[in-house]
Write a protein that holds these residues in place. Structure first.
Motif, PDB file in Angstrom:
ATOM      1  N   SER A 189      35.692  41.995  37.006  1.00 45.70           N
ATOM      2  CA  SER A 189      34.863  41.796  37.938  1.00 45.70           C
ATOM      3  C   SER A 189      33.652  42.755  38.280  1.00 45.70           C
ATOM      4  O   SER A 189      33.883  43.993  38.423  1.00 45.70           O
ATOM      5  CB  SER A 189      35.565  41.726  39.413  1.00 45.70           C
ATOM      6  OG  SER A 189      34.755  41.169  40.265  1.00 45.70           O
ATOM      7  N   ARG A 194      38.254  45.350  45.086  1.00 44.35           N
ATOM      8  CA  ARG A 194      39.435  44.993  45.791  1.00 44.35           C
ATOM      9  C   ARG A 194      39.549  46.032  47.015  1.00 44.35           C
ATOM     10  O   ARG A 194      40.239  45.702  47.947  1.00 44.35           O
ATOM     11  CB  ARG A 194      40.620  45.294  44.683  1.00 44.35           C
ATOM     12  CG  ARG A 194      42.041  45.314  45.422  1.00 44.35           C
ATOM     13  CD  ARG A 194      43.096  45.735  44.469  1.00 44.35           C
ATOM     14  NE  ARG A 194      44.380  45.830  44.992  1.00 44.35           N
ATOM     15  CZ  ARG A 194      44.839  46.619  45.830  1.00 44.35           C
ATOM     16  NH1 ARG A 194      44.194  47.756  45.867  1.00 44.35           N
ATOM     17  NH2 ARG A 194      46.128  46.531  46.366  1.00 44.35           N
ATOM     18  N   TYR A 209      45.289  41.156  48.758  1.00 43.53           N
ATOM     19  CA  TYR A 209      45.263  39.980  47.760  1.00 43.53           C
ATOM     20  C   TYR A 209      44.345  38.754  47.984  1.00 43.53           C
ATOM     21  O   TYR A 209      43.796  38.129  47.108  1.00 43.53           O
ATOM     22  CB  TYR A 209      46.871  39.559  47.601  1.00 43.53           C
ATOM     23  CG  TYR A 209      47.678  40.539  47.169  1.00 43.53           C
ATOM     24  CD1 TYR A 209      48.095  40.628  45.760  1.00 43.53           C
ATOM     25  CD2 TYR A 209      48.177  41.511  47.960  1.00 43.53           C
ATOM     26  CE1 TYR A 209      48.835  41.603  45.373  1.00 43.53           C
ATOM     27  CE2 TYR A 209      48.950  42.645  47.622  1.00 43.53           C
ATOM     28  CZ  TYR A 209      49.308  42.612  45.979  1.00 43.53           C
ATOM     29  OH  TYR A 209      50.002  43.532  45.760  1.00 43.53           O
ATOM     30  N   SER A 212      41.043  39.506  46.413  1.00 42.08           N
ATOM     31  CA  SER A 212      41.003  39.306  44.958  1.00 42.08           C
ATOM     32  C   SER A 212      40.893  38.048  44.445  1.00 42.08           C
ATOM     33  O   SER A 212      40.571  37.815  43.361  1.00 42.08           O
ATOM     34  CB  SER A 212      42.356  40.074  44.306  1.00 42.08           C
ATOM     35  OG  SER A 212      43.631  39.248  44.590  1.00 42.08           O
ATOM     36  N   LEU A 213      41.133  36.908  45.258  1.00 41.67           N
ATOM     37  CA  LEU A 213      41.307  35.864  44.812  1.00 41.67           C
ATOM     38  C   LEU A 213      39.972  34.984  44.560  1.00 41.67           C
ATOM     39  O   LEU A 213      40.099  34.293  43.240  1.00 41.67           O
ATOM     40  CB  LEU A 213      41.928  34.660  46.135  1.00 41.67           C
ATOM     41  CG  LEU A 213      43.138  35.199  46.410  1.00 41.67           C
ATOM     42  CD1 LEU A 213      43.727  34.056  47.484  1.00 41.67           C
ATOM     43  CD2 LEU A 213      44.411  34.968  45.213  1.00 41.67           C
ATOM     44  N   GLN A 216      39.673  36.485  40.877  1.00 45.23           N
ATOM     45  CA  GLN A 216      40.739  35.895  40.162  1.00 45.23           C
ATOM     46  C   GLN A 216      40.417  34.241  39.702  1.00 45.23           C
ATOM     47  O   GLN A 216      40.572  34.061  38.539  1.00 45.23           O
ATOM     48  CB  GLN A 216      42.111  35.644  40.863  1.00 45.23           C
ATOM     49  CG  GLN A 216      43.202  35.182  40.064  1.00 45.23           C
ATOM     50  CD  GLN A 216      43.662  35.913  38.741  1.00 45.23           C
ATOM     51  OE1 GLN A 216      43.407  37.073  38.735  1.00 45.23           O
ATOM     52  NE2 GLN A 216      44.176  35.029  37.695  1.00 45.23           N
ATOM     53  N   ALA A 219      38.045  34.743  36.839  1.00 43.15           N
ATOM     54  CA  ALA A 219      38.629  35.036  35.621  1.00 43.15           C
ATOM     55  C   ALA A 219      39.517  33.582  35.068  1.00 43.15           C
ATOM     56  O   ALA A 219      39.258  33.374  33.867  1.00 43.15           O
ATOM     57  CB  ALA A 219      40.024  35.977  35.891  1.00 43.15           C
ATOM     58  N   GLN A 226      44.031  37.391  34.150  1.00 39.21           N
ATOM     59  CA  GLN A 226      43.889  38.276  35.302  1.00 39.21           C
ATOM     60  C   GLN A 226      42.814  38.898  35.491  1.00 39.21           C
ATOM     61  O   GLN A 226      41.809  38.944  34.414  1.00 39.21           O
ATOM     62  CB  GLN A 226      45.228  39.514  35.107  1.00 39.21           C
ATOM     63  CG  GLN A 226      46.349  39.073  36.025  1.00 39.21           C
ATOM     64  CD  GLN A 226      46.049  39.310  37.468  1.00 39.21           C
ATOM     65  OE1 GLN A 226      45.117  39.742  37.989  1.00 39.21           O
ATOM     66  NE2 GLN A 226      47.010  38.977  38.333  1.00 39.21           N
ATOM     67  N   VAL A 227      42.441  39.466  36.573  1.00 40.96           N
ATOM     68  CA  VAL A 227      41.096  40.106  36.637  1.00 40.96           C
ATOM     69  C   VAL A 227      41.294  41.704  37.074  1.00 40.96           C
ATOM     70  O   VAL A 227      42.346  42.037  37.600  1.00 40.96           O
ATOM     71  CB  VAL A 227      40.270  39.474  38.100  1.00 40.96           C
ATOM     72  CG1 VAL A 227      41.188  39.757  39.310  1.00 40.96           C
ATOM     73  CG2 VAL A 227      39.191  40.400  38.240  1.00 40.96           C
ATOM     74  N   GLY A 242      44.460  42.464  39.752  1.00 42.07           N
ATOM     75  CA  GLY A 242      44.668  41.691  41.035  1.00 42.07           C
ATOM     76  C   GLY A 242      46.011  42.151  41.705  1.00 42.07           C
ATOM     77  O   GLY A 242      46.297  42.053  42.920  1.00 42.07           O
TER      78      GLY A 242
END
Length: 365
Positions: A189, A194, A209, A212-213, A216, A219, A226-227, A242
């Motif tokens: 990213s 994060r 979380y 992070s979406l 993600q 990704a 995953q990222v 993530g």
């Protein structure tokens, strides 16, 4: 305040459990995080009274007032852990005391009351016991446990809530990554972080979380599993995925992992892997590792393997790294030899197929 470490749990069995036929059919392909058992644990907290009304009851929906504090100010924390079937048929938890202590540390950071370790452990043990028939009979199957706590007070003022609800639910689990690949592909990213110094990166709270979406989603759009996030200050140093910690296996026998420092979740699997790696003769270093160094070391051959680890996925090889600047491959792009060795050592301990010299496995029944 009452001595709430010694609450007696009220056990109320579900009056509508899944039938044996329905349960067996569902357990043939449980996936991850979409199938749930019949019961849940629940404990309430009220300021001035402490923890009270501990119970194991039927899993059901929770009635919430629209002004419940968690819906507005996100006072919420959770844990992720697994119960395993051992080689002799017994059931066990892996380092549950560490989950209990991390749950307390997350609570402190989020200005929430700390659940006594004894209550945390008793809640998950009783839940596993009552839903023991839900262990999936698939390769690598386990019972994933999700203890969590949130602010339940009906109040819109900006302050720590005075009422909280702790629950624990269980979910039969199979493989975490749907692709089933032997090595995953990671997206770097470049636009999102994060966590930052002074933030909540070291707490296991939902907000981390949620942040992070969007990365993600990027990704997934790029066919990545995953990222991986870089630090918020310089956007240069690798921090974590993530939902997993990351390790780098070097050709000179070193195992490097980013230092915690308040922005990275102190993973229980992470700490276990470091212990096992030292036993294998590796030098484990917790130090910053830059994204450009990662690429350079992969291309020169100085980096042999990279892997991610966490409760849900356990240990997973990283084969390819993608970013806006291009892609690079680690080793052959497949599973790493040391990665697989460490994974099997850990899994064998968790499942009672190898000697537990560290006292990590807690047998239940």
């Amino acid at each position: 305040m009452a001595n709430d470490e010694y609450l007696e749990f009220l056990i109320e069995k579900s009056d509508s459990p899944a039938t044996v036929t329905d349960r067996q059919a569902a357990l043939e392909n449980p996936g991850f995080g979409s199938l749930f058992t019949d019961h849940m644990a629940m404990i309430r907290y009220t300021e001035g009274r402490g923890w009270h009304d501990a119970r194991i009851q039927k899993r059901e929906t929770i009635a919430m007032d629209p002004a419940s504090s968690v819906l507005h100010y996100a006072q919420e924390i959770f844990e992720g852990m697994k119960a395993y079937r051992l080689a002799d048929g017994a059931t066990a938890l892996f380092r549950p005391d560490e989950n209990a202590r991390r749950f307390q540390a997350s609570a402190r950071r989020m200005a929430m009351p700390e659940l006594p370790e004894s209550l945390f452990l008793e809640s998950v043990e009783k839940l596993v016991d009552i839903d023991r028939d839900w262990f999936p009979p698939v390769e690598g199957g386990s019972l994933y446990l999700r203890p969590f706590m949130f602010a339940s007070e009906v109040f819109l003022g900006v302050r720590p809530a005075k009422e909280y609800l702790y629950l624990a639910i269980a979910s039969p689990a199979g493989a975490y990554f749907k692709s089933g690949a032997s090595a995953v592909t990671i997206w770097v990213s470049s636009d999102y972080s994060r966590a930052a110094q002074g933030g909540t990166g070291a707490a296991k709270c939902g907000g981390n979380y949620a942040a992070s979406l969007v990365a993600q989603a990027e990704a997934i759009e790029r066919n990545c599993d995953q990222v991986v996030f870089l630090d918020a200050a310089e956007h240069r140093w690798v921090e974590e995925l993530g939902g997993m910690n990351v390790f780098f296996v070097m050709e000179d026998g070193r195992l490097i992992t980013p230092p915690l420092g308040g922005t990275i979740l102190p993973g229980i699997t992470r700490e276990s892997i470091m212990t096992l790696a030292r036993e294998e003769g590796l030098t484990v270093e917790e130090k910053p590792y830059a994204i450009d160094q990662w690429e350079a070391d992969a291309k020169s051959g100085k980096l042999l393997e990279t892997f991610a680890c966490g409760t849900a996925a356990v240990v997973t090889s990283i084969g390819t790294v993608r970013s806006e600047n291009g892609d690079f491959t680690i080793g052959s792009g497949g599973p790493g030899q040391l990665t697989e060795k460490l994974r099997m050592r850990l899994v064998d301990i968790q499942r009672g197929q190898a000697e537990d010299t560290h006292g990590w496995v807690k047998r239940l029944f």
